[in-house]
Write a protein that holds these residues in place. Structure first.
Motif: not given
Length: 688
Positions: A438-453
């Motif tokens: 939500e705070k860093a929409p372009s972050s590949p790290r956030a997207a990747g770990y959210l995908g793992q969740w």
């Protein structure tokens, strides 16, 4: 005597007050989950999984894995504390959080003591003692409640940062005591010991000698001769150099590379930014840190941030102003250090202790926990201003003093509430990475770990969406190649787990193209080929795994499975011998060995392996069918019939049907399959 008792009572009251305050605002963190670097550094680090307290076991905890060049020791003090936590509570995070909070309490109290000593250096009169206590307490409380500190406390692995800060602060306190007491030798020894403990916790403690020199010039310069100033400068430089050498030779830290420009530039090879881009970007980030400290809004705190890299002094336009602001702050602080030490010292200390993590080293651009040490004294000028307003009624009107006092209380409440609220984001991986995206929409790290969740909670469509987003933005990652590999592999796994093997293979192949012979992607592509009944392609990948990773048992198992499907039984058995010799508790390997031996008509040996596999995995109906077949070909017909009867009584019909489909007619023999089918038909008639 009465005066000393009063002093001790005051300090005890301050400690209790700070403890209660910190425990309240961090009370919702005890069950916060493991995150990011917690896993490789603690959960998957077998060196820290202490099971006894023998000296040899304790010594082994000091040696841990690292991305640096094969260290003899890796942050041994921090690792030792993690090992003790593991000994008492294994992977239960509660104990780790309790220790982290305790470290924060101790650090905050020592900060109070250091601030009190500094204030006494500037004014030691009895009349000013109450004001000095107020300033020290307020400065410590403001620092302790700042929500930016949550990353160093609630993020378990960042105990490394908080321990380094605690020992640095203890060293500063010891130095102050050594400079102000007659019996100074013990304090000098303690200062050196705390310095070494700090380096053993995290490398940024190496800046302590420079910090001591700054402290000396700020508050003692007018008490000593120029000769002593020179001696102190030389001593501090020697301590700094000794710290760098200790990390280089004992801890394996190549910090000396900063003095070799060519090697320093080479160290940026895998980064998405260059050395010059990092130097241009960090001033903007450091000013952002300052704004996060003084504007305690949860909406501005995150484990990940979308940071535009500065490619020149004018791109983005804020680059040059940020550099100018920092240059001005440092210049003015140095210029007025003697006249206004209580204002200049905190500013210079902040920038000085950002040198390790916010200048030339090829670290990631931004992490909020990097402020835990530099921000120690940042609230001192504000605390002094507030104290002057309250303790000097002649300089402020009643309304002004009331407004300042009320504002101070409100700010503390706001900061404490923000800290408490921010800690909710650390509850689990889902909450943390949802907050991050939500705070860093372009972050590949956030997207990747959210995908793992989402993959973990079995929501493959959402997982696929975020893995695609991670791959799309992987060029923005601190290490783009690593991010591309992780995203490609994750996308392949989503398809694999959905039994879409043809769709999975291109992603695993993409991963292998990016990183040649990647172990995980080769493994998963080979497994996909097996599921698609393409054993030769699976064997080609498995042979690479066996050659490149000779101790990797799964690679040998896949090679054996592929050879078995290709009816190359000798090769299959050869691969399996490499597995069986090392492990007799892996049911899949035992089962495959049994099937191979059945085909080779080595029935007694086959029965041994299949019986063991079925016992280790009793819920696997397919294994039970093969066990019945093994009994049958060994002429143990009654036992075979009883095994089939147990299958019929234990498993529902859909499970039995699926197991029969996986039960190959030629596994032991067509005759055993016919026996099985006839018996089951008989059981069904009896049931009806």
């Amino acid at each position: 005597m009465h005066y000393k008792k009063t002093i001790n009572y005051r300090k005890s009251s301050v400690f209790l007050l700070l403890t209660v305050l910190i425990c309240i605002i961090y009370s919702n963190t005890l069950n916060a989950d493991w995150h990011l670097d917690d896993k490789p550094n603690i959960l998957l680090n077998s060196q820290l999984h202490l099971t006894d307290v023998h000296p040899k076991s304790l010594a082994n905890t000091l040696i841990s894995g690292s991305n640096w060049s094969n260290p003899k020791f890796y942050r041994p003090v921090s690792c030792f504390t993690f090992a003790l936590n593991w000994y008492f509570g294994q992977d239960n995070p509660i104990g780790y959080h309790i220790v982290n909070i305790a470290i924060h309490i101790i650090t905050t109290f020592v900060l109070f003591l250091v601030l009190l000593q500094i204030m006494r250096l500037t004014d030691a009169t009895q009349e000013e003692e109450s004001k000095n206590y107020f300033i020290a307490l307020l400065g410590a409380a403001l620092w302790a409640t700042a929500p930016i500190q949550t990353q160093a406390i609630t993020y378990i692995v960042q105990r490394m940062a908080s321990l380094a800060t605690m020992f640095t602060l203890l060293a500063l306190y010891s130095y102050l005591k050594a400079r102000t007491e007659e019996k100074y030798i013990r304090w000098v020894v303690l200062c050196i010991l705390f310095f070494l403990a700090g380096i053993g916790s995290k490398e940024n403690s190496v800046m302590l000698p420079a910090s001591l020199l700054l402290l000396e010039f700020s508050f003692f310069r007018h008490h000593i001769s120029k000769q002593k100033i020179g001696w102190i400068a030389v001593t501090s430089f020697v301590m700094l150099l000794a710290g760098l050498l200790a990390m280089h030779f004992f801890f394996g830290k190549n910090l000396l590379d900063i003095f070799d420009p060519s090697r320093l530039v080479e160290s940026y090879a895998g980064r998405s930014f260059t050395l010059s881009e990092r130097l241009l970007t960090e001033p903007r980030i450091v000013l952002m840190y300052i704004s996060q400290i003084f504007i305690p809004l949860v909406s501005r705190l995150s484990l990940v941030h979308d940071i535009q890299v500065s490619t020149s002094l004018f791109t983005p336009w804020t680059t040059l102003p940020a550099i100018a602001v920092i240059f001005t702050l440092i210049t003015l602080s140095m210029r007025y250090l003697k006249k206004y030490p209580l204002v200049a010292f905190p500013v210079l200390f902040f920038f000085l202790n950002h040198i390790i993590e916010s200048t030339v080293l090829p670290l990631e651009l931004i992490f909020e926990h990097r402020n835990y040490l530099p921000s120690l004294f940042i609230f001192l000028p504000l605390s002094i201003f507030i104290a002057h307003a309250i303790y000097a009624p002649s300089k402020f009107s009643f309304v002004g003093r009331f407004a300042i006092a009320t504002g101070t209380v409100c700010f503390l409440i706001l900061a404490g509430h923000a800290t408490y609220t921010r800690n909710f984001a650390w509850a689990n991986e889902g909450t943390l990475w949802t907050d991050g995206i939500e705070k860093a929409p372009s972050s590949p790290r956030a997207a990747g770990y959210l995908g793992q969740w989402y993959q973990k909670i079995e929501k493959p469509q959402k997982a696929y969406y975020y893995f695609r987003l991670a791959l799309q933005n992987s060029y923005l990652a601190p290490t783009p190649k690593k991010s591309q590999v992780a995203a490609s592999q994750s996308l392949g796994l989503v398809h694999y787990e959905s039994e879409e093997y043809k769709k999975a293979i291109p992603y695993f192949s993409q991963c292998i193209d990016i990183e040649k012979n990647n172990q995980n992607c080769l493994t998963n592509r080979a497994r996909s080929y097996l599921q698609l009944n393409l054993p030769q392609k699976a064997l080609d990948d498995a042979d690479i795994l066996v050659a490149d990773y000779p101790t990797y048992l799964l690679g040998k198992y896949i090679a054996a499975s592929a050879s078995y499907q290709l009816r190359e039984l000798a090769s299959a058995q050869k691969y399996m011998h490499g597995i069986i010799r090392k492990s007799l508790d892996k049911p899949k390997g035992l089962y495959l060995m049994g099937l191979i031996l059945l085909k080779e008509k080595s029935y007694p040996n086959a029965l041994f392996f299949i019986h063991r596999a079925a016992r280790l995995w009793p819920s696997k109906a397919e294994y039970q069918f093969s066990l019945a077949a093994a009994y049958y070909v060994n002429n143990q017909l009654d036992t075979a019939e009883q095994t089939l009867r147990n299958i019929f009584n234990r498993y529902p019909l859909p499970v039995i049907d699926t197991a029969l489909q996986n039960f190959k007619p030629d596994a032991p023999s067509q005759e055993s399959l016919n026996f099985t089918q006839k018996f089951l038909a008989k059981m069904l008639r009896e049931e009806m």
